[in-house]
Design a protein around this motif. Structure first.
Motif, PDB file in Angstrom:
ATOM      1  N   ASP A 265      11.314  97.889   8.924  1.00 33.66           N
ATOM      2  CA  ASP A 265      10.301  98.453   9.817  1.00 33.66           C
ATOM      3  C   ASP A 265       9.723  97.422  10.787  1.00 33.66           C
ATOM      4  O   ASP A 265       8.874  97.753  11.608  1.00 33.66           O
ATOM      5  CB  ASP A 265       9.158  99.065   9.004  1.00 33.66           C
ATOM      6  N   MET A 266      10.190  96.183  10.693  1.00 30.54           N
ATOM      7  CA  MET A 266       9.690  95.131  11.579  1.00 30.54           C
ATOM      8  C   MET A 266       9.954  95.484  13.038  1.00 30.54           C
ATOM      9  O   MET A 266       9.172  95.145  13.933  1.00 30.54           O
ATOM     10  CB  MET A 266      10.385  93.814  11.224  1.00 30.54           C
ATOM     11  N   VAL A 267      11.033  96.170  13.293  1.00 37.34           N
ATOM     12  CA  VAL A 267      11.433  96.499  14.661  1.00 37.34           C
ATOM     13  C   VAL A 267      10.457  97.471  15.321  1.00 37.34           C
ATOM     14  O   VAL A 267      10.325  97.496  16.543  1.00 37.34           O
ATOM     15  CB  VAL A 267      12.860  97.078  14.668  1.00 37.34           C
ATOM     16  N   ILE A 268       9.763  98.262  14.510  1.00 39.76           N
ATOM     17  CA  ILE A 268       8.832  99.244  15.080  1.00 39.76           C
ATOM     18  C   ILE A 268       7.372  98.921  14.744  1.00 39.76           C
ATOM     19  O   ILE A 268       6.472  99.682  15.098  1.00 39.76           O
ATOM     20  CB  ILE A 268       9.163 100.668  14.594  1.00 39.76           C
ATOM     21  N   ALA A 269       7.138  97.804  14.065  1.00 43.17           N
ATOM     22  CA  ALA A 269       5.765  97.433  13.703  1.00 43.17           C
ATOM     23  C   ALA A 269       4.949  97.160  14.963  1.00 43.17           C
ATOM     24  O   ALA A 269       5.478  96.756  16.000  1.00 43.17           O
ATOM     25  CB  ALA A 269       5.777  96.197  12.804  1.00 43.17           C
ATOM     26  N   THR A 270       3.647  97.358  14.852  1.00 37.02           N
ATOM     27  CA  THR A 270       2.767  97.174  16.009  1.00 37.02           C
ATOM     28  C   THR A 270       1.683  96.129  15.784  1.00 37.02           C
ATOM     29  O   THR A 270       0.982  95.766  16.724  1.00 37.02           O
ATOM     30  CB  THR A 270       2.088  98.499  16.385  1.00 37.02           C
ATOM     31  N   GLY A 271       1.536  95.651  14.558  1.00 37.38           N
ATOM     32  CA  GLY A 271       0.454  94.720  14.269  1.00 37.38           C
ATOM     33  C   GLY A 271       0.853  93.710  13.212  1.00 37.38           C
ATOM     34  O   GLY A 271       1.924  93.102  13.269  1.00 37.38           O
ATOM     35  N   SER A 272       0.004  93.573  12.204  1.00 35.18           N
ATOM     36  CA  SER A 272       0.217  92.557  11.160  1.00 35.18           C
ATOM     37  C   SER A 272       0.827  93.147   9.895  1.00 35.18           C
ATOM     38  O   SER A 272       0.728  92.554   8.818  1.00 35.18           O
ATOM     39  CB  SER A 272      -1.118  91.885  10.814  1.00 35.18           C
ATOM     40  N   GLU A 273       1.471  94.299  10.011  1.00 32.50           N
ATOM     41  CA  GLU A 273       2.015  94.944   8.824  1.00 32.50           C
ATOM     42  C   GLU A 273       2.986  94.035   8.057  1.00 32.50           C
ATOM     43  O   GLU A 273       3.012  94.029   6.830  1.00 32.50           O
ATOM     44  CB  GLU A 273       2.747  96.240   9.200  1.00 32.50           C
TER      45      GLU A 273
END
Length: 504
Positions: A265-273
């Motif tokens: 999901d790193m490719v679609i992450a938007t913050g510090s997830e």
């Protein structure tokens, strides 16, 4: 609202202000008549936090206070543009002016939206630092200065300015895999092997980071350091996305994704997830800005997540790029700027600059206040004169950025554990060694202004978006990358023509 200075500036101002000599008003330039009270509006992140004792001390010392206008990293640029467009800027505008929006700053100055800073000679500590900055002359517009630059200050003046990014990793998991080295130094292939082992053999997430640093950390910067810049090659400026090594970097990033090393999901992450996955004990390698304070925060969060003795289980993973050298990135000699509302009186600006000058004085009282807070409220002195903390929540490090960005590691700061300081210093030592080939700044290029460059820029966001799309789903990396570049080729060439003509 008035100008946008920075919460950090304000904070630092407040933090280092008057440890023991609050009555000495001769430490700063200008008038020492503080009978008139001044209130400054300023945009600030973390404005909801209560001021610390040191903040109160500095305000009392200079007979000032601040009204904070809250901002976040997500709305900072947008609010700045709205304030400047509507004539509603704060007294102090804390602005993130970099190469991508430098033309905006010039426009503000040319349109009379900023107050000129006429003379630093009354403030010797300010003048010394501002005169030392290679970037400072570029902020003069028609020979006049309109910006106070928050300098990056190093503990060792001979050190280069670096962003201290590196990888934190679960060394205990690498040991479990039988792949840990004694010195925490790894080749690129070893790095990949450990990440893959964490996913396939331990059932963990291999590699994570923040959304803002992806896909940089997954091979892009290590293989093609200038992939999102214009850079000089054989005496001529080229577009970084055209460099052959950039295509190699994209393929490496895709490999790391396809092999499951990267959190999918790193490719679609938007913050510090991604970072949060590491703090929760779910991921094994995390790309992060490894300052001692940041390392301490990670260790604290890991402990809260149930990881016992995290300093024994987590270390800095020093990863060599595929070329065999450590990768690093020089940073600018400043990090943000302060601008001032043109309606502010000279007297009001003078009081503010006196505060800055005091904070930069380097006196023992300022250092003590910065490190420990206010004596009797945040700490006491033992029989040997050594500070003993009484208020663990009184740290004022976050307050410093208004005046300068403290890249010195504060080796005597009791609020950061020795192990965290050693880990952070280790990153700096590598960056300053001959084993590192860092990406360097080209100041003339960075601040170069021309119509097409100002209009089209680097195509960074478009290119980054396309790279992430390729990483996720492309079956023809070469073709898809070339096809995208063709859609912006004409505009890129206009920019290159300006650069190669204007920066001969």
């Amino acid at each position: 609202m008035k100008k946008r200075i920075s919460a950090l500036i304000l904070a630092l101002a407040c933090t280092v202000t008057c440890f023991s000599g609050c009555g000495d008003k001769q430490t700063a330039g200008g008038s020492d008549d503080y009978s008139e009270h001044y209130t400054y509006t300023i945009n600030m992140s973390g404005a909801d936090k209560q001021p610390k004792e040191s903040y109160k001390e500095i305000c009392e010392k200079f007979n000032i206070d601040f009204e904070f206008i809250p901002i976040t990293s997500g709305d900072w640029q947008e609010k700045t543009r709205i304030w400047m467009a509507t004539g509603d800027m704060p007294d102090i505008l804390w602005a993130n002016i970099q190469n991508f929006n430098f033309s905006e700053y010039r426009s503000w100055a040319e349109e009379g939206l900023l107050k000129e800073i006429k003379d630093y000679s009354k403030y010797p500590n300010i003048k010394k630092i501002q005169d030392s900055l290679e970037s400072a002359p570029y902020f003069k517009v028609d020979g006049k200065q309109y910006a106070y630059l928050s300098a990056n200050i190093e503990s060792n003046p001979d050190d280069k300015h670096f962003n201290v990014y590196s990888f934190l990793y679960r060394r205990d998991w690498a040991e479990q895999l039988g792949l840990a080295t004694d010195d925490n130094v790894y080749t690129w292939d070893q790095f990949l092997e450990i990440g893959k082992g964490m996913t396939e053999k331990l059932g963990k997430i291999g590699l994570v980071g923040s959304a803002g640093t992806y896909p940089h950390f997954s091979g892009m910067m290590q293989i093609s350091p200038y992939w999102e810049q214009y850079t000089k090659v054989d005496g001529e400026y080229k577009w970084g996305m055209d460099l052959p090594e950039t295509l190699d970097a994209i393929k490496m990033s895709k490999r790391i994704y396809d092999e499951g090393i990267l959190w999918q999901d790193m490719v679609i992450a938007t913050g510090s997830e991604g970072n949060d996955k590491f703090k929760a004990g779910e991921a094994g390698i995390c790309f992060e800005n490894c300052t001692p304070g940041t390392i301490k925060k990670y260790m604290d969060d890991l402990e809260k997540s149930g990881v016992d003795n995290p300093y024994d289980k987590v270390a800095v993973m020093n990863v060599k790029a595929p070329n065999g050298y450590f990768w690093g990135q020089e940073c600018m000699d400043y990090w943000t700027i302060n601008c001032y509302n043109p309606d502010m009186s000279d007297e009001k600006l003078d009081r503010l600059l006196q505060m800055y000058d005091y904070m930069l004085s380097g006196t023992d009282e300022v250092k003590q206040l910065y490190r420990y807070g206010v004596e009797g409220k945040d700490y006491t002195l033992d029989e040997n004169g050594v500070p003993q903390l009484t208020n663990e929540d009184a740290s004022n490090l976050v307050l410093s950025s208004l005046i300068y960005n403290d890249k010195a590691f504060n080796t005597e700061n009791l609020r950061v554990p020795e192990k965290a300081r050693q880990m952070g210093q280790g990153v700096l030592d590598i960056l300053n060694s001959d084993q590192c080939k860092p990406r360097q700044y080209d100041y003339p290029l960075y601040f170069f202004s021309a119509p097409n460059k100002d209009k089209y820029g680097l195509f960074y966001e478009d290119g980054r978006t396309k790279i992430k799309q390729i990483i996720m789903s492309s079956s023809n990396v070469d073709g898809d990358w070339e096809a995208w570049k063709a859609t912006v080729r004409d505009k890129v060439q206009l920019v290159l023509d300006e650069l190669n003509e204007g920066l001969k």
